[in-house]
Design an enzyme around this catalytic site. Structure first.
Site, PDB file in Angstrom:
ATOM      1  N   HIS A 135      48.480  19.113  31.438  1.00 47.95           N
ATOM      2  CA  HIS A 135      49.058  17.828  31.066  1.00 47.95           C
ATOM      3  C   HIS A 135      48.469  17.383  29.732  1.00 47.95           C
ATOM      4  CE1 HIS A 135      45.218  16.782  32.979  1.00 47.95           C
ATOM      5  NE2 HIS A 135      45.207  15.779  32.142  1.00 47.95           N
ATOM      6  N   LYS A 566      43.293   3.648  24.947  1.00 50.75           N
ATOM      7  CA  LYS A 566      44.235   2.713  25.579  1.00 50.75           C
ATOM      8  C   LYS A 566      43.537   1.393  25.895  1.00 50.75           C
ATOM      9  CE  LYS A 566      45.625   3.654  29.831  1.00 50.75           C
ATOM     10  NZ  LYS A 566      45.355   2.542  30.775  1.00 50.75           N
TER      11      LYS A 566
END
Length: 909
Positions: A135, A566
């Site tokens: 991923h 983030k």
């Protein structure tokens, strides 16, 4: 670590661009020929002579497909041109003049009169381990990657001047056929890949490239040392290996259960054994050495006789290769490996990789004793080094789980052990004390856990599989147990306790040490700030200290780049990551247990992607400056490891950067920030964090982000086995970093890669005036970390397109919030551009990066067209009924537009 698709080339920029444009022209001509034959109505769109919005239906679908193919072909052309430029520079100026090579680093060490014995000791401490993850999953199918490889090889063939015009035309025709095959091959995955398919995808790169590449890497190091230190023989250690998360990373992925992990371990073992079987079959054909031509030492004759006797078929094996002892020995090895492959739960013929390595070393010794040293070095040494690197596992499989899951399993176990009552709270002192007491208590038998809830039984079973793998498969079958969302030392000790209950400790009573290291993953800004105190307490525990010493003497800590970004924005994240490393290194020094780092980097800048050599050089130095683990995430694995030349260069770049970094480590460590620089970075970080959080905490941001990007449609693109969210919640904290970056990249805002940097720079200048300007200028020239931050912010700003971004913003239904949020982003963008160009002294963004600027110029017009069309497709798609959204004619064009933008950028998330 390399920011994808921003090629850096050691040769002249003009030469590189000239060759790139030749390849681009050739590929463009061939693609247009395919389009002309297959879908002539879209030729003008691909040529930039018509607008994408002027076509619809099948023509639109094919136009998006053609644009995506064009971006893919550009990537192949640039990879080929970069490789050619490195070769040309080596031919013209020598290997030592190619940046990123062993020759460059080792020749510099020799020039600085680094003692060869000291250099050899340093080499013994170096260990580089890229860890392949699935991923964010590669948007391209393996079938498409294989076509790309064939195109790359054809471009290499066309470089040769030996072809006649007829032969060259044949190669160009082959190139056109491969592009036609790309056109005819479905790019989109129709179903979500399984974990087993992801495992097979990862092993594909080993079979095609990496098994061969590691021995060649060590051969390159050996050659460079011989050139720089003539007459000195160096012992070349096995300093490069691979890890994997595929099949072991269960954090938020319900597809990774214990059976999937077991299958991944078996697949890795089988892949390596089958590779060795093919290698030995090739050696059996190649090593046609007659006994009368080589004086074979008596000890090797004895070894052959023993091997024949143990084989169970000695006379037949001897008759098959009469008078050829090397072949007889190899035949015995093949038979032994066949029994190892066939063993299913029984005792294998080869107990472990060390036995196979010893057999290869015996053959090497026989050849060297018979005055055939060159044959031993060129034919057998690479095989031995391959076995050293890949053992009986291919890659070391890491296990990863969330601390909440581990603590939940431990609480269930507590209830089973105590019979009644509620366990202490995980953050309480009594909980920590219970874990410590249990770790000290000798086990006379495994704890009775009947009635354990299924989730807890699954977690305990994961540790039992780990024990089984280490005992049955390979002593290095596993890498580490990564504990994500680590909040305290009790979280880590709790994972050790589960391992103890599963029999993972090195002694029967389970008190001495674990055979599997538990590694914390610090992800958020708060976690990074608390990491030193957590590790200080953890390293006081005697069991942990013994575990670390048994497993190499270094405590590993994983750092999360994407989640910290983030959480706090790009500038703040990078400073907090650097600061955490400095403090953790000091914790290690004071505890007497060195700390090394596992860098959880991704492909995009906002997930930690950056030029490899500079990213390594900017890391703070410590007692283990020669250790490097980093994730190589699915979306960029093919760009680094699909082709042999590129793979070998990337591996050498990684390793030589670590070697250069280790040579620099010490009192004069150039990555060590001056106190005034640290103070300024703290101020910059604080201001940028505040600006970023004002945006992140805006009550309408999540709604804006979901409406103004295709993130909600991401689930329909069958990229990987892992869901986009850890749970069903809708908050920013729950959203995974991959879709967070994905959405902002597709809509050309790219907020995670730059937002807050402009405010940070502007406020420092506003507060300190001319002194602040002067300080920033010195930092830009002298601070590796600050320069890296500025460079990557500048590159990301170059990808932002406010016109396209505003089109996406029009998809947000709430007018007031839409206008307010977009205005904030626009204001911060303009401030960031102003401050960065003011700092660099350049009139425009990316003026300092001519190759990157050319990369942009080749892509941005196409990305502009696709972006505008994607907005129209999103608006139409969202207006449809749920049933209509499932229709291929409605869904496929939208998914192709997403694939297309990802191909242009070089990453999905």
């Amino acid at each position: 670590m390399q920011s994808p698709r921003s090629p850096a080339t050691p040769g002249g920029v003009d030469d590189f661009d000239e060759h790139t444009e030749e390849l681009v022209g050739l590929l463009r001509e061939q693609l247009l020929a395919v389009v002309r034959a297959r879908q002539p109505a879209i030729e003008a769109v691909l040529a930039g002579e018509a607008d994408l919005g002027d076509v619809e239906g099948t023509d639109l679908l094919r136009a998006l497909q053609a644009q995506g193919i064009w971006f893919q072909l550009l990537n192949v052309a640039e990879e080929n041109a970069a490789m050619r430029a490195r070769r040309q520079l080596e031919r013209e100026r020598g290997r030592s003049q190619v940046p990123g090579t062993f020759s460059a680093v080792v020749s510099e060490a020799a020039r600085r009169q680094v003692d060869p014995a000291a250099l050899e000791r340093l080499l013994g401490e170096i260990l580089v381990e890229p860890v392949i993850t699935a991923h964010p999953t590669e948007a391209k199918r393996v079938t498409v990657l294989e076509i790309h490889r064939r195109i790359y090889l054809l471009l290499m063939e066309l470089e040769s001047p030996r072809w006649t015009p007829r032969e060259r035309k044949g190669l160009v025709d082959d190139l056109g056929n491969q592009i036609d095959l790309l056109w005819l091959t479905g790019e989109l995955r129709l179903v979500k890949p399984t974990v087993d398919q992801e495992v097979a995808w990862g092993l594909h790169f080993f079979d095609e490239v990496l098994f061969d590449a590691v021995p060649k890497l060590l051969e390159s190091l050996e050659g460079s040392l011989g050139e720089a230190y003539p007459g000195k023989a160096f012992e070349i250690p096995s300093l490069f290996r691979f890890g994997s998360w595929i099949g072991g990373d269960r954090d938020g992925n319900p597809g990774v259960d214990n059976e999937a992990t077991r299958r991944a371990l078996i697949a890795g073992r089988t892949c390596s054994l089958q590779r060795y079987r093919r290698r030995m079959a090739g050696l059996l054909r190649e090593l046609s050495v007659a006994d009368h031509a080589l004086e074979v030492p008596a000890w090797f004759t004895d070894a052959v006789e023993r091997a024949l006797a143990e084989s169970g078929d000695g006379p037949a094996l001897a008759r098959r290769n009469p008078g050829e002892l090397l072949r007889q020995y190899l035949a015995c090895m093949i038979a032994k490996l066949d029994r190892t492959l066939a063993a299913d739960g029984g005792t294998p013929a080869y107990a472990d990789a060390d036995e196979l390595k010893l057999d290869i070393a015996r053959m090497e010794g026989a050849l060297e004793a018979g005055n055939a040293r060159g044959l031993a070095r060129r034919v057998l040494a690479p095989f031995r080094r391959e076995v050293e690197a890949f053992r009986f596992r291919t890659a070391r499989l890491d296990l990863r789980e969330n601390s909440a899951v581990v603590n939940g399993a431990l609480r269930s176990l507590w209830q089973c052990l105590h019979g009644a009552g509620e366990p202490p709270e995980p953050e309480s002192e009594s909980w920590t004390q219970w874990i410590l007491d249990e770790l000290r208590r000798p086990l006379t038998a495994p704890p009775g856990v009947s009635g354990l809830p299924p989730a807890a039984a699954e977690t305990l079973g994961m540790f039992e599989i780990a024990r089984e793998a280490l005992e049955r498969f390979d002593r290095e079958a596993l890498g580490r147990f990564i504990l994500s969302m680590t909040r305290s030392e009790a979280d880590l000790l709790g994972a050790y306790l589960l391992g103890k209950y599963a029999g993972l400790f090195s002694d029967d009573e389970g008190v001495r040490a674990s055979r599997l290291m538990v590694v914390p993953l610090f992800e958020s800004i708060d976690d990074l700030q608390r990491a030193p105190s957590i590790m200080r307490e953890l390293l006081k525990v005697p069991m942990v200290r013994r575990t670390v010493r048994d497993l190499g003497g270094t405590q590993e800590v994983m750092l999360g780049y994407s989640d910290s970004n983030k959480d706090g924005g790009f500038l703040c994240s990078n400073w907090e990551l650097g600061k955490a490393q400095i403090r953790l290194i000091e914790v290690g020094r004071r505890s007497g247990i060195p700390i090394s780092f596992f860098h959880g980097r991704g492909g995009s800048v906002s997930r930690g992607g950056a030029p490899t050599a500079r990213a390594v050089a900017a890391q703070p130095g410590g007692d283990r400056a020669g250790r490097l683990r980093l994730t190589e995430q699915g979306e960029v694995v093919s760009s680094k490891y699909a082709n042999r030349g590129t793979a070998l260069y990337h591996m050498e770049l990684l390793t030589s950067s670590v070697l250069g970094r280790a040579l620099d480590a010490g009192e004069n460590d150039p990555s060590r920030e001056a106190p005034e620089f640290q103070e300024a970075l703290e101020a910059l970080s604080g201001a940028s964090f505040a600006a970023y959080r004002r945006l992140a905490e805006h009550p309408g941001l999540i709604a804006y982000y979901q409406s103004a990007s295709p993130v909600e449609e991401l689930v329909r693109l069958k990229l990987g086995s892992r869901p986009a969210r850890r749970t069903g919640a809708r908050g920013l904290g729950d959203l995974r970093a991959i879709p967070w970056v994905f959405g902002w990249s597709q809509n050309r805002h790219l907020v995670p890669g730059w937002y807050g940097a402009g405010t940070g720079l502007a406020q420092l200048v506003a507060v300190r005036g001319a002194d602040g300007e002067e300080l920033l200028g010195r930092m830009f020239r002298e601070s590796r970390l600050f320069r890296l931050i500025v460079d990557e912010v500048e590159k990301t700003l170059s990808l932002v397109d406010l016109e396209i971004a505003k089109d996406y913003a029009e998809l947000v239904p709430e007018h007031g919030e839409r206008e307010e949020i977009f205005a904030r982003i626009e204001e911060e963008y303009r401030l960031s551009v102003e401050m960065v160009t003011r700092l660099t002294g350049e009139p425009r963004l990316a003026a300092r990066f001519p190759i990157y600027r050319a990369w942009l110029e080749r892509r941005l017009p196409g990305m502009h067209r696709v972006g505008r069309q994607q907005v129209k497709l999103l608006r139409r798609f969202r207006s449809l009924s749920p049933a209509a959204k499932a229709r291929p004619q409605e869904l496929v064009p939208l998914l192709l537009s997403i694939n297309c933008v990802a191909a242009g950028l070089g990453w999905t998330g």
